[in-house]
Design an enzyme around this catalytic site. Sequence first.
Site, mmCIF file in Angstrom:
data_model
loop_
_atom_site.group_PDB
_atom_site.id
_atom_site.type_symbol
_atom_site.label_atom_id
_atom_site.label_comp_id
_atom_site.label_asym_id
_atom_site.label_seq_id
_atom_site.Cartn_x
_atom_site.Cartn_y
_atom_site.Cartn_z
ATOM 1 N N CYS A 244 0.867 -1.128 0.012
ATOM 2 C CA CYS A 244 -0.054 -0.133 -0.124
ATOM 3 C C CYS A 244 1.041 1.283 -0.044
ATOM 4 C CB CYS A 244 -0.745 0.032 1.343
ATOM 5 S SG CYS A 244 -1.783 -1.538 1.438
ATOM 6 N N ALA A 245 1.644 1.364 -1.163
ATOM 7 C CA ALA A 245 2.692 2.537 -1.230
ATOM 8 C C ALA A 245 2.465 3.626 -1.141
ATOM 9 C CB ALA A 245 3.576 1.904 -2.346
ATOM 10 N N PRO A 247 2.138 7.749 -0.303
ATOM 11 C CA PRO A 247 2.717 8.375 -1.504
ATOM 12 C C PRO A 247 4.089 8.007 -1.899
ATOM 13 C CG PRO A 247 2.888 9.512 0.559
ATOM 14 C CD PRO A 247 2.207 8.498 0.974
ATOM 15 N N GLY A 249 6.768 7.247 0.462
ATOM 16 C CA GLY A 249 7.976 7.485 1.409
ATOM 17 C C GLY A 249 8.697 6.179 2.039
ATOM 18 N N CYS A 364 -0.797 3.443 11.326
ATOM 19 C CA CYS A 364 -0.423 4.615 12.071
ATOM 20 C C CYS A 364 -1.696 4.705 12.989
ATOM 21 C CB CYS A 364 -0.421 5.926 10.975
ATOM 22 S SG CYS A 364 -1.660 6.175 9.904
#
Length: 416
Positions: A244-245, A247, A249, A364
Amino acid sequence: MLRAAELVARVMEGGNLTDAFERMAELHGSWPEKTRAAVRDLAWSTLRDYGRGDAILRQLLHTPPAIVIHALLLVALRRLEQRPEQAHTTVDQVVQAAAVAMPGLKGMVNGVLRNALRQRAQWPQWIDGDEEARHAHPRWWVERARVDHPERWKALLAAGNQRSPMALRVNRRRSSVDAVLAELAADDIPARALGADTIVLEHAVAVARLAAYAEGRVSVQDAGAQRAAVLLAPQAGDRVLDACAAPGGKAAHLLEMADIELLALELDPQRAQRIERNLARLGLQARVQVADCSAVQQWWDGRPFDRILADVPCSASGAVRRHPDIKWLRRDEDIAAFALQQRRILDALWHTLAAGGTMLYVTCSVFAQENAAQVSSFLRRHADAEIVPIEASPDCQLLPDVDHDGFYFARLRKRL
């Protein structure tokens, strides 16, 4: 004032704050950076103070106003708290803004704000008498924090109401922490090192001030988020999946750390383009594919991965100070929905991991249902999975503090 209120109103209508701000900034491309920053700060801080303005307005209004006026009053109350010495100027500016937004309510706005000033001494009592206002979080959120973190829930909620720190990740292929720190000092930007590749700025600055950013020597990335690549620890030659890449980082950090073969998946085509732009700025290469990571048959070529980064969709409750609209948009029932999505992704990706390979589960979030409970359930379903401890603990729950946002990490290995 009016522009900040328009952003707040968009969130109250169910919109995304970051998207709304980016669209507004495009429409007002001639705004100087100072204006952009002021609008952003006022909108973000107003939304961060969830419940506080409404606790005051309930004492001053008999009926709820139109959304744009409601938002304007919330912005006004926030500004009055920030700059009490400019109270009369603030009221005048807000009344003028109301005259533009809804001229017929100009007098009402003026009366409410002047009444609010007359009763200013009672604000703390009104706020303290309402649990949502007292903690500046929705009631269901407060209860989850209390249950999941019984010894730290108050500090957790308080941290969610602060400004988020600005951290840089140094591209070790192009520079070093010491070199970037020296450059920042020369530009009068106070900063300190935190870990091997991380620099935390004393105050946030516009990326336009950072020559190192434009030149691909640093990226802006939360210090907590930077732990993901470190914990996954890619080795040269590894075949790695960032599931789930966007943006990009964490994908970029993995590529900076080792010469690997990386596949970056992203469901949204526009967000996938952001990954490619970020990699190009840093001088890195990976295969970026638009795909649903849980629909394995649509993208997997059958070759197993040595390492998988499963940074799954979640409530983002650990990053609420960075994205304060989350307080307004999330509902308690959303957490169970995220947990089901996370379960589906984990089960699908596990089949693509090589025996002996490592998967890092990342959110997160600060909610146990998305974190430790999710991992415990996964281990019960997969007999070939085992935990790889993180610093002598089964997993790692970072709560937001002065250095980083809140994150959860669990390292899973597939038995041989």
